[in-house]
Enzyme design. Structure first.
Site, PDB file in Angstrom:
ATOM      1  N   GLU A 116      34.759-122.852  46.762  1.00  0.00           N
ATOM      2  CA  GLU A 116      34.657-121.415  46.510  1.00  0.00           C
ATOM      3  C   GLU A 116      35.705-120.670  47.318  1.00  0.00           C
ATOM      4  OE1 GLU A 116      30.636-119.963  46.839  1.00  0.00           O
ATOM      5  OE2 GLU A 116      31.299-117.930  47.313  1.00  0.00           O
TER       6      GLU A 116
ATOM      7  N   ASP B 162      35.206-115.866  44.516  1.00  0.00           N
ATOM      8  CA  ASP B 162      34.207-114.937  45.055  1.00  0.00           C
ATOM      9  C   ASP B 162      34.916-113.621  45.392  1.00  0.00           C
ATOM     10  OD1 ASP B 162      32.212-113.530  46.313  1.00  0.00           O
ATOM     11  OD2 ASP B 162      31.850-114.959  47.919  1.00  0.00           O
TER      12      ASP B 162
ATOM     13  N   LYS C 190      29.914-123.753  54.635  1.00  0.00           N
ATOM     14  CA  LYS C 190      31.020-122.872  55.013  1.00  0.00           C
ATOM     15  C   LYS C 190      32.152-123.688  55.628  1.00  0.00           C
ATOM     16  CE  LYS C 190      29.440-118.703  53.940  1.00  0.00           C
ATOM     17  NZ  LYS C 190      30.131-117.827  52.976  1.00  0.00           N
TER      18      LYS C 190
ATOM     19  N   ASP D 130      32.469-123.382  50.660  1.00  0.00           N
ATOM     20  CA  ASP D 130      33.004-122.012  50.590  1.00  0.00           C
ATOM     21  C   ASP D 130      33.969-121.777  51.738  1.00  0.00           C
ATOM     22  OD1 ASP D 130      33.538-119.362  50.263  1.00  0.00           O
ATOM     23  OD2 ASP D 130      31.469-118.661  50.468  1.00  0.00           O
TER      24      ASP D 130
ATOM     25  N   LYS E 284      28.294-111.081  42.568  1.00  0.00           N
ATOM     26  CA  LYS E 284      27.388-110.459  43.538  1.00  0.00           C
ATOM     27  C   LYS E 284      27.150-109.028  43.101  1.00  0.00           C
ATOM     28  CE  LYS E 284      28.782-113.285  47.490  1.00  0.00           C
ATOM     29  NZ  LYS E 284      29.680-113.352  48.668  1.00  0.00           N
TER      30      LYS E 284
END
Ligand code: MG
Length: 375
Positions: free
Chosen positions: A235, A260, A182, A209, A284
């Site tokens: 991401e 995403d 992250k 991400d 997702k």
């Protein structure tokens, strides 16, 4: 609880329809608080549970299908209360239908309610569970797959760089080969963290991400830095609404770009590939509304030469199993970020699902999702 793998409505039994003719007779939904394996502290207090919603579809053939809807307010705009409310609103679309009428059901759900991907996913997963059971096939085989093994990555949350590096070393020692890092809160920390993580995990495949945390220019400057550490992808570098910015980053970044939060639906996927904005898409189930739209997104991506990853929200092993079946079924799914179940102690809800030896989820040959729920 009704049997999960026994076929109770065999053809020819008086008064019980054949499985191919079965209809959904009842939708049950309930909010479940799943304890976290280890409580964690945030600014507002200590979080020790995560809410999710489980759905049970009953049929006139005796089969029962299970699904899960796990909304995250800052991504899908859903809470467990709104998921429950949406499921009640969508119930008339599903009751009376054959689980095999999946296209018809999704059209009906989209006409009745805009968005609410997690609620739609809960119903969709239960319908696919029923289809797999009726076919006598684990879902990954029902969807065309041949092997029920999925290698997953593990996410390293934002912390100070030394703590992130220590976590990376722990995860590699556990057996993980891919780590998702992250970033996006502070440039200097992001640079220090990736250097420390690379030193602690020299052979790991790293993805970063940013969760919308950068401007396009910031993203390209950081991508140049990440390239020096062999990062495989960045991401969602920019805000979800900035598709032109995402395309600009992709054309200037030395490393591949994955969407995403910019990609919820098949329409988003079509738009992103036509803009040339992505190298990869994070699918997702809770964003898009389940397996059916996920297959559409993967097909759009594959046709455009774009790969996909199956990611997750704060999902128990019920929805994680569904994501793993999808990942196992589709060759264009190159990554699986299905790690949320590791943060939960969901054993009070999920009796059994799949085997897990880091980093591989091994799906069972049980028909449908292959998940045994204590509900
Ligand atoms: Mg993400």
């Amino acid at each position: 609880m009704p049997g999960r793998s026994s076929v109770q409505g065999a053809p020819g039994v008086a008064g019980v329809p054949a499985l191919s003719d079965m209809r959904v007779t009842r939708v049950a939904a309930e909010r479940v608080a799943v304890p976290l394996a280890a409580p964690f502290e945030v600014a507002l207090g200590v979080i020790d549970t995560a809410d999710t919603v489980v759905v049970r579809l009953e049929t006139d053939a005796g089969l029962v299908g299970y699904g899960e809807g796990a909304g995250v307010t800052f991504v899908t705009g859903e809470t467990s209360e709104s998921v429950l409310g949406a499921i009640r609103l969508l119930e008339p679309v599903v009751v009376g239908q054959s689980p095999f009428a999946i296209d018809h059901v999704h059209r009906g759900m989209d006409q009745a309610l805009v968005g609410h991907g997690s609620a739609k996913a809960a119903l969709d997963l239960a319908l696919y569970d029923l289809m797999g059971q009726a076919a006598g096939l684990p879902l990954f085989r029902f969807l065309g797959g041949v092997a029920g093994r999925v290698e997953i990555d593990h996410t390293i949350g934002l912390a100070d760089p030394a703590a992130m590096a220590a976590r990376a070393a722990e995860l590699v020692a556990e057996g993980y080969r891919e780590l998702k890092v992250k970033a996006g809160a502070d440039d200097a920390q992001d640079r220090a963290a990736i250097a420390a993580i690379r030193a602690a995990a020299p052979a790991a495949r790293l993805k970063v991400d940013a969760n919308q945390g950068w401007t396009p220019r910031q993203a390209v400057l950081l991508a140049d830095e990440y390239a020096k550490h062999g990062v495989a992808a960045i991401e969602q570098p920019v805000p979800h609404w900035d598709r032109a910015g995402l395309a600009w980053v992709r054309s200037h970044s030395p490393i591949p770009v994955m969407a995403d939060e910019s990609c919820f639906t098949p329409h988003d996927a079509a738009d992103l590939v036509s803009l040339g904005a992505v190298d990869a898409i994070n699918i997702k189930l809770m964003k898009c509304g389940g397996i059916y739209p996920a297959l559409q997104i993967d097909a759009i991506a594959e046709a455009a030469g774009v790969t996909t990853m199956v990611g997750c929200m704060l999902e128990s092993r019920l929805a994680i199993a569904a994501g793993a079946h999808l990942a196992a079924a589709r060759p264009n799914v190159k990554d699986a970020d299905l790690d949320s179940f590791r943060d939960f102690d969901d054993t009070s809800l999920v009796r059994s699902a799949f085997a897990f030896t880091p980093p591989v989820i091994a799906l069972t040959e049980a028909p449908g999702l292959g998940v045994d729920l204590a509900w």
